[in-house]
Design a protein around this motif. Structure first.
Motif, PDB file in Angstrom:
ATOM      1  N   PRO A   1       0.750  -1.167   0.176  1.00  0.00           N
ATOM      2  CA  PRO A   1       0.125  -0.032  -0.062  1.00  0.00           C
ATOM      3  C   PRO A   1       0.646   1.232   0.088  1.00  0.00           C
ATOM      4  CG  PRO A   1      -1.103  -1.529   1.629  1.00  0.00           C
ATOM      5  CD  PRO A   1       0.267  -2.363   0.905  1.00  0.00           C
ATOM      6  N   GLU A   2       1.819   1.320   0.843  1.00  0.00           N
ATOM      7  CA  GLU A   2       2.565   2.437   0.846  1.00  0.00           C
ATOM      8  C   GLU A   2       3.448   2.765  -0.496  1.00  0.00           C
ATOM      9  OE1 GLU A   2       6.326   4.425   3.396  1.00  0.00           O
ATOM     10  OE2 GLU A   2       5.608   2.797   4.220  1.00  0.00           O
ATOM     11  N   ARG A   3       3.859   1.934  -1.046  1.00  0.00           N
ATOM     12  CA  ARG A   3       4.630   1.861  -2.311  1.00  0.00           C
ATOM     13  C   ARG A   3       3.612   2.229  -3.432  1.00  0.00           C
ATOM     14  NH1 ARG A   3       9.655  -2.019  -3.545  1.00  0.00           N
ATOM     15  NH2 ARG A   3      10.192  -1.151  -1.722  1.00  0.00           N
ATOM     16  N   ARG A   4       2.282   1.827  -3.433  1.00  0.00           N
ATOM     17  CA  ARG A   4       1.317   2.001  -4.396  1.00  0.00           C
ATOM     18  C   ARG A   4       0.989   3.490  -4.161  1.00  0.00           C
ATOM     19  NH1 ARG A   4      -1.854  -2.016  -3.249  1.00  0.00           N
ATOM     20  NH2 ARG A   4      -3.200  -1.025  -1.743  1.00  0.00           N
ATOM     21  N   GLY A   5       1.090   4.009  -3.072  1.00  0.00           N
ATOM     22  CA  GLY A   5       0.640   5.589  -2.822  1.00  0.00           C
ATOM     23  C   GLY A   5       1.786   6.391  -3.385  1.00  0.00           C
ATOM     24  N   ARG A   6       3.230   5.819  -3.107  1.00  0.00           N
ATOM     25  CA  ARG A   6       4.172   6.632  -3.711  1.00  0.00           C
ATOM     26  C   ARG A   6       4.126   6.699  -5.276  1.00  0.00           C
ATOM     27  NH1 ARG A   6       7.773   8.352  -0.047  1.00  0.00           N
ATOM     28  NH2 ARG A   6       8.124   7.006   1.758  1.00  0.00           N
ATOM     29  N   ALA A   7       3.839   5.386  -5.889  1.00  0.00           N
ATOM     30  CA  ALA A   7       3.685   5.338  -7.363  1.00  0.00           C
ATOM     31  C   ALA A   7       2.800   6.262  -7.839  1.00  0.00           C
ATOM     32  CB  ALA A   7       3.376   3.769  -7.661  1.00  0.00           C
ATOM     33  N   LEU A   8       1.662   6.396  -7.229  1.00  0.00           N
ATOM     34  CA  LEU A   8       0.320   7.133  -7.658  1.00  0.00           C
ATOM     35  C   LEU A   8       0.817   8.603  -7.810  1.00  0.00           C
ATOM     36  CD1 LEU A   8      -2.872   5.537  -6.573  1.00  0.00           C
ATOM     37  CD2 LEU A   8      -2.028   5.478  -8.797  1.00  0.00           C
ATOM     38  N   GLU A   9       1.493   9.042  -6.376  1.00  0.00           N
ATOM     39  CA  GLU A   9       1.938  10.209  -6.339  1.00  0.00           C
ATOM     40  C   GLU A   9       3.056  10.707  -7.475  1.00  0.00           C
ATOM     41  OE1 GLU A   9       3.672  10.590  -2.463  1.00  0.00           O
ATOM     42  OE2 GLU A   9       1.537  10.375  -1.542  1.00  0.00           O
ATOM     43  N   GLU A  10       3.843   9.657  -7.783  1.00  0.00           N
ATOM     44  CA  GLU A  10       4.988  10.035  -9.054  1.00  0.00           C
ATOM     45  C   GLU A  10       4.355  10.106 -10.310  1.00  0.00           C
ATOM     46  OE1 GLU A  10       8.052  10.795  -8.698  1.00  0.00           O
ATOM     47  OE2 GLU A  10       7.981  10.399  -6.360  1.00  0.00           O
ATOM     48  N   ILE A  11       3.291   9.293 -10.488  1.00  0.00           N
ATOM     49  CA  ILE A  11       2.502   9.379 -11.842  1.00  0.00           C
ATOM     50  C   ILE A  11       1.723  10.847 -11.631  1.00  0.00           C
ATOM     51  CG2 ILE A  11       0.702   8.493 -13.066  1.00  0.00           C
ATOM     52  CD1 ILE A  11       1.432   5.678 -12.204  1.00  0.00           C
ATOM     53  N   ALA A  12       1.139  11.236 -10.725  1.00  0.00           N
ATOM     54  CA  ALA A  12       0.371  12.381 -10.734  1.00  0.00           C
ATOM     55  C   ALA A  12       1.264  13.629 -10.873  1.00  0.00           C
ATOM     56  CB  ALA A  12      -0.414  12.682  -9.280  1.00  0.00           C
ATOM     57  N   ARG A  13       2.635  13.489 -10.332  1.00  0.00           N
ATOM     58  CA  ARG A  13       3.481  14.594 -10.647  1.00  0.00           C
ATOM     59  C   ARG A  13       3.952  14.896 -11.966  1.00  0.00           C
ATOM     60  NH1 ARG A  13       6.979  13.193  -6.771  1.00  0.00           N
ATOM     61  NH2 ARG A  13       5.942  14.414  -5.372  1.00  0.00           N
ATOM     62  N   LEU A  14       4.182  13.349 -12.706  1.00  0.00           N
ATOM     63  CA  LEU A  14       4.355  13.346 -14.102  1.00  0.00           C
ATOM     64  C   LEU A  14       3.134  14.193 -15.090  1.00  0.00           C
ATOM     65  CD1 LEU A  14       5.748  12.351 -16.687  1.00  0.00           C
ATOM     66  CD2 LEU A  14       4.347  10.249 -16.462  1.00  0.00           C
ATOM     67  N   VAL A  15       1.999  13.800 -14.645  1.00  0.00           N
ATOM     68  CA  VAL A  15       0.728  14.547 -15.324  1.00  0.00           C
ATOM     69  C   VAL A  15       0.784  16.040 -15.075  1.00  0.00           C
ATOM     70  CG1 VAL A  15      -1.692  14.752 -15.194  1.00  0.00           C
ATOM     71  CG2 VAL A  15      -0.580  12.434 -15.173  1.00  0.00           C
ATOM     72  N   ARG A  16       1.224  16.352 -13.749  1.00  0.00           N
ATOM     73  CA  ARG A  16       1.074  18.027 -13.553  1.00  0.00           C
ATOM     74  C   ARG A  16       2.299  18.551 -14.488  1.00  0.00           C
ATOM     75  NH1 ARG A  16       0.225  15.883  -8.328  1.00  0.00           N
ATOM     76  NH2 ARG A  16       2.554  16.395  -7.729  1.00  0.00           N
ATOM     77  N   SER A  17       3.201  17.798 -14.664  1.00  0.00           N
ATOM     78  CA  SER A  17       4.508  18.601 -15.330  1.00  0.00           C
ATOM     79  C   SER A  17       4.339  18.404 -17.119  1.00  0.00           C
ATOM     80  CB  SER A  17       5.807  18.151 -14.827  1.00  0.00           C
ATOM     81  OG  SER A  17       5.798  16.791 -14.967  1.00  0.00           O
ATOM     82  N   SER A  18       3.370  17.507 -17.497  1.00  0.00           N
ATOM     83  CA  SER A  18       3.367  17.096 -18.803  1.00  0.00           C
ATOM     84  C   SER A  18       2.919  18.313 -19.617  1.00  0.00           C
ATOM     85  CB  SER A  18       2.384  16.007 -18.972  1.00  0.00           C
ATOM     86  OG  SER A  18       2.081  15.600 -20.449  1.00  0.00           O
ATOM     87  N   ASN A  19       3.118  18.457 -20.837  1.00  0.00           N
ATOM     88  CA  ASN A  19       2.449  19.161 -21.941  1.00  0.00           C
ATOM     89  C   ASN A  19       1.413  18.801 -22.277  1.00  0.00           C
ATOM     90  OD1 ASN A  19       4.676  21.161 -21.908  1.00  0.00           O
ATOM     91  ND2 ASN A  19       5.875  19.786 -23.246  1.00  0.00           N
ATOM     92  N   HIS A  20       0.560  17.786 -21.681  1.00  0.00           N
ATOM     93  CA  HIS A  20      -0.499  16.958 -22.272  1.00  0.00           C
ATOM     94  C   HIS A  20      -1.245  16.526 -20.832  1.00  0.00           C
ATOM     95  CE1 HIS A  20       1.951  16.736 -25.961  1.00  0.00           C
ATOM     96  NE2 HIS A  20       2.896  16.159 -25.321  1.00  0.00           N
ATOM     97  N   ALA A  21      -1.414  17.390 -20.191  1.00  0.00           N
ATOM     98  CA  ALA A  21      -1.994  17.525 -18.744  1.00  0.00           C
ATOM     99  C   ALA A  21      -3.362  16.742 -18.829  1.00  0.00           C
ATOM    100  CB  ALA A  21      -2.000  18.369 -17.730  1.00  0.00           C
ATOM    101  N   ALA A  22      -4.270  17.338 -19.854  1.00  0.00           N
ATOM    102  CA  ALA A  22      -5.624  17.066 -20.064  1.00  0.00           C
ATOM    103  C   ALA A  22      -5.739  15.389 -20.232  1.00  0.00           C
ATOM    104  CB  ALA A  22      -6.307  17.913 -21.086  1.00  0.00           C
ATOM    105  N   VAL A  23      -4.989  14.916 -21.098  1.00  0.00           N
ATOM    106  CA  VAL A  23      -4.818  13.495 -21.432  1.00  0.00           C
ATOM    107  C   VAL A  23      -4.340  12.651 -20.420  1.00  0.00           C
ATOM    108  CG1 VAL A  23      -3.745  11.752 -22.769  1.00  0.00           C
ATOM    109  CG2 VAL A  23      -4.471  13.758 -23.801  1.00  0.00           C
ATOM    110  N   GLY A  24      -3.274  13.187 -19.439  1.00  0.00           N
ATOM    111  CA  GLY A  24      -2.886  12.513 -18.501  1.00  0.00           C
ATOM    112  C   GLY A  24      -3.797  12.436 -17.341  1.00  0.00           C
ATOM    113  N   ARG A  25      -4.717  13.531 -17.241  1.00  0.00           N
ATOM    114  CA  ARG A  25      -5.694  13.443 -15.988  1.00  0.00           C
ATOM    115  C   ARG A  25      -6.724  12.615 -16.325  1.00  0.00           C
ATOM    116  NH1 ARG A  25      -5.666  17.676 -12.286  1.00  0.00           N
ATOM    117  NH2 ARG A  25      -7.700  17.401 -11.894  1.00  0.00           N
TER     118      ARG A  25
END
Length: 245
Positions: free
Chosen positions: A199-223
């Motif tokens: 669970p803790e690692r899964r939470g970290r993974a989702l946070e890292e993926i969310a960080r990728l989405v926020r910094s992406s030039n394609h945030a709408a697709v990512g969200r």
């Protein structure tokens, strides 16, 4: 708002690890500046950038910082070690600097060695989740722009290669990750892999993926893709939106 002692230690420790070999490399500089922009008020950022240019001054600054609570030391050191992992694995020099920082924080070197090995393994695993999601974003974007199932174009491949260069992956894993451009995982495959993680690692993974989405030039697709992924995982969508920020 002024930095907390823990935030100051996080930035200082990360800077010291990055300067372990005397040179602030490109990937390390990007991560350091990213940490600074996340945590440091705009009016203080120039002062921190100057500190990152001088290891001796940074050590002096570290020695003057109040020691954070003992239970927060592992997180400070984990984030510092993440800087060393931009090329997939930390060097002996970076491990030595982390050990010295750990001593300032009251952490035993033998214990820190065990933590460091675990953090390295975790970072490699998280990077693979991020790479898989990034490939899915590129495929989703390409399918929306052209006929489905067409190859990713040269710009998309270059974008993905640049991302992989910033992730803590060793060269063989980077090369394997490039194959995702030709056959990305499905939502079910990535969601299933994440659900099998602790669970803790899964939470970290989702946070890292969310960080990728926020910094992406394609945030709408990512969200859109992130919400679809978390829905497949059975995560409450309000919680998913909070993670996305």
């Amino acid at each position: 708002m002024a930095l907390t002692d823990e935030q100051a230690w996080t930035l200082t420790s990360a800077g010291l690890v990055a300067l372990a070999d005397g040179v602030l490399k490109g990937g390390e500089a990007t991560r350091i500046l990213g940490l600074a922009s996340e945590q440091v008020p705009a009016e203080e950022q120039d002062a921190w950038i100057d500190r990152f240019a001088d290891a001796a001054a940074l050590w002096e600054f570290a020695r003057g910082l109040p020691r954070p609570p003992a239970e927060r030391a592992p997180e400070v050191l984990r984030r510092a070690w993440s800087i060393a992992l931009v090329d997939g694995e930390g060097s002996a020099e970076e491990a030595e600097v982390l050990g010295r920082v750990g001593e300032l924080l009251g952490v035993d070197r033998e214990q820190l060695t065990g933590w460091r090995k675990a953090w390295t393994a975790e970072a490699n695993e998280l990077a693979q989740y991020v790479a898989a999601f990034a490939a899915m974003m590129l495929h989703r974007r390409a399918d929306a722009a052209r006929e489905p199932m067409q190859p990713i174009d040269a710009d998309g491949r270059a974008e993905f290669a640049a991302l992989l260069a910033r992730l803590p992956l060793r060269e063989p894993r980077r090369n394997r990750a490039l194959r995702l451009l030709d056959q990305a995982p499905t939502l079910d495959e990535l969601g299933g892999a994440l659900q099998l993680a602790e669970p803790e690692r899964r939470g970290r993974a989702l946070e890292e993926i969310a960080r990728l989405v926020r910094s992406s030039n394609h945030a709408a697709v990512g969200r859109q893709l992130f919400l679809a992924l978390t829905a497949r995982m059975g995560l409450d969508q309000e919680v998913a939106r909070v993670i996305l920020g």
